[in-house]
Enzyme design. Structure first.
Site, PDB file in Angstrom:
ATOM      1  N   GLU A  28      49.258  48.808  40.881  1.00 35.51           N
ATOM      2  CA  GLU A  28      47.897  49.212  41.216  1.00 35.51           C
ATOM      3  C   GLU A  28      47.883  50.074  42.473  1.00 35.51           C
ATOM      4  O   GLU A  28      48.824  50.051  43.265  1.00 35.51           O
ATOM      5  CB  GLU A  28      47.009  47.983  41.416  1.00 35.51           C
ATOM      6  CG  GLU A  28      47.560  46.996  42.412  1.00 35.51           C
ATOM      7  CD  GLU A  28      46.499  46.396  43.302  1.00 35.51           C
ATOM      8  OE1 GLU A  28      45.645  47.166  43.762  1.00 35.51           O
ATOM      9  OE2 GLU A  28      46.555  45.177  43.552  1.00 35.51           O
ATOM     10  N   VAL A 109      42.846  45.633  40.129  1.00 39.31           N
ATOM     11  CA  VAL A 109      43.627  44.907  39.127  1.00 39.31           C
ATOM     12  C   VAL A 109      43.012  45.101  37.744  1.00 39.31           C
ATOM     13  O   VAL A 109      43.717  45.370  36.767  1.00 39.31           O
ATOM     14  CB  VAL A 109      43.694  43.404  39.482  1.00 39.31           C
ATOM     15  CG1 VAL A 109      44.251  42.593  38.314  1.00 39.31           C
ATOM     16  CG2 VAL A 109      44.554  43.196  40.723  1.00 39.31           C
ATOM     17  N   LYS A 162      43.798  34.525  46.880  1.00 37.57           N
ATOM     18  CA  LYS A 162      43.681  34.199  48.296  1.00 37.57           C
ATOM     19  C   LYS A 162      42.780  32.974  48.479  1.00 37.57           C
ATOM     20  O   LYS A 162      41.828  32.761  47.743  1.00 37.57           O
ATOM     21  CB  LYS A 162      43.124  35.389  49.077  1.00 37.57           C
ATOM     22  CG  LYS A 162      44.070  36.585  49.143  1.00 37.57           C
ATOM     23  CD  LYS A 162      43.479  37.673  50.023  1.00 37.57           C
ATOM     24  CE  LYS A 162      44.435  38.863  50.147  1.00 37.57           C
ATOM     25  NZ  LYS A 162      44.545  39.629  48.900  1.00 37.57           N
TER      26      LYS A 162
END
Length: 306
Positions: A28, A109, A162
């Site tokens: 990406e 993504v 995350k």
């Protein structure tokens, strides 16, 4: 040089590899344009592509260049993505607008998955997935990565999500969307900065051949959802857990005191991590992507050798 394939511009290198059945890994470009500081972002982008080539894998960095979805960047276009602060970020919904307006954009993504799969790339390496944001019950703030992976037959290597996101809800959504979740030599769902979030995974794989077999079974069954290979950052390269927990707690409190909501929260939390860890979170970010690229290379090679 590149030519148009399936409505996209595909580099000659990538097109030749796909035609020959050679292994290809998508990368990406949002990480390059928005995830890392300049000029280090370009150095890391070049390094990741070199890692793949050194392993006999063709890299396919994805972006939108002057309105054209592009799979496989050359030095010039990679330099534009890395060096121009005006490069926008494009998810799937933004691709038609970016094309109509002739914009140059880094792909998320979700957008990278869709564009890579459209030309036949089966493996994609990223850092971490987007997910369900904290407080999503009120804001409905959920990454487009999740529904896109539900409908895109690609295998994504990622270090989980995350900890600033709602990890519980993200795992539940992946299950609801029918996304196969495999732990790479682990039974714990990784937390990007940390090797684990404490959430158990149903399935663990111990090597690339098992992932390639799962991909083959998905094809035979006609399933259209993605496979996510959850690859934890090695403990020696992870953020110190005590520091991580302290920074996260402080950052969440500060965001609440500032009245931040919705999309304003995530950039604030990430910047706080960077500042409060004196840049250590950035080094973990880079380590995560390097490790994911290495695993994706193994999987792509195993898939190509079937």
């Amino acid at each position: 040089m590149a030519r148009e394939v399936a409505g996209l511009s595909v580099s000659v290198e990538v097109e030749a590899a796909l035609a020959a059945g050679s292994p290809v890994v998508a990368l990406e470009s949002t990480l390059i344009a928005h995830g890392l500081p300049r000029p280090r972002n370009r150095a890391v982008a070049v390094e990741l592509e070199a890692m793949l080539r050194d392993r006999g894998i063709t890299p396919a960095t994805v972006a939108v260049i002057d309105g054209v979805p592009t799979v496989g960047l050359d030095d010039d276009t990679l330099g534009r993505i890395a060096g121009d602060p005006g490069v926008a970020k494009a998810s799937v919904r933004d691709l038609p607008a970016a094309a109509a307006l002739g914009l140059t954009c880094a792909t998320t993504v979700a957008a990278t998955s869709v564009l890579a799969a459209r030309v036949g790339i089966r493996v994609f390496a990223t850092g971490g997935l987007g997910g369900v944001h904290r407080g999503a019950a009120e804001t409905f703030d959920e990454s487009a990565d999740l529904p896109t992976l539900a409908a895109t037959p690609i295998t994504v290597v990622a270090a989980g999500v995350k900890s600033i996101l709602d990890v519980d809800a993200t795992i539940e959504r992946l299950e609801t969307f029918g996304v196969t979740l495999l732990g790479w030599r682990t039974s714990d769902f990784p937390g990007f900065y940390l090797p684990t979030t404490g959430h158990r995974l149903d399935w663990q794989v111990d090597g690339a051949a098992q992932v390639a077999e799962a991909m083959a079974v998905r094809d035979r069954l006609g399933l259209r959802s993605a496979i996510v290979v959850a690859n934890p950052v090695p403990a020696g390269q992870a953020l110190d857990e005590a520091i991580h927990d302290d920074v996260l707690r402080t950052a969440l409190q500060q965001a609440d005191e500032l009245g931040l909501r919705g999309k304003a929260v995530t950039p604030f939390l990430l910047e706080t991590f960077h500042t409060e860890t004196a840049g250590a979170s950035l080094e973990v970010n880079i380590a995560v992507v390097r490790n994911n690229v290495a695993v994706a290379a193994e999987i792509a090679a195993a898939w190509a050798s079937r």
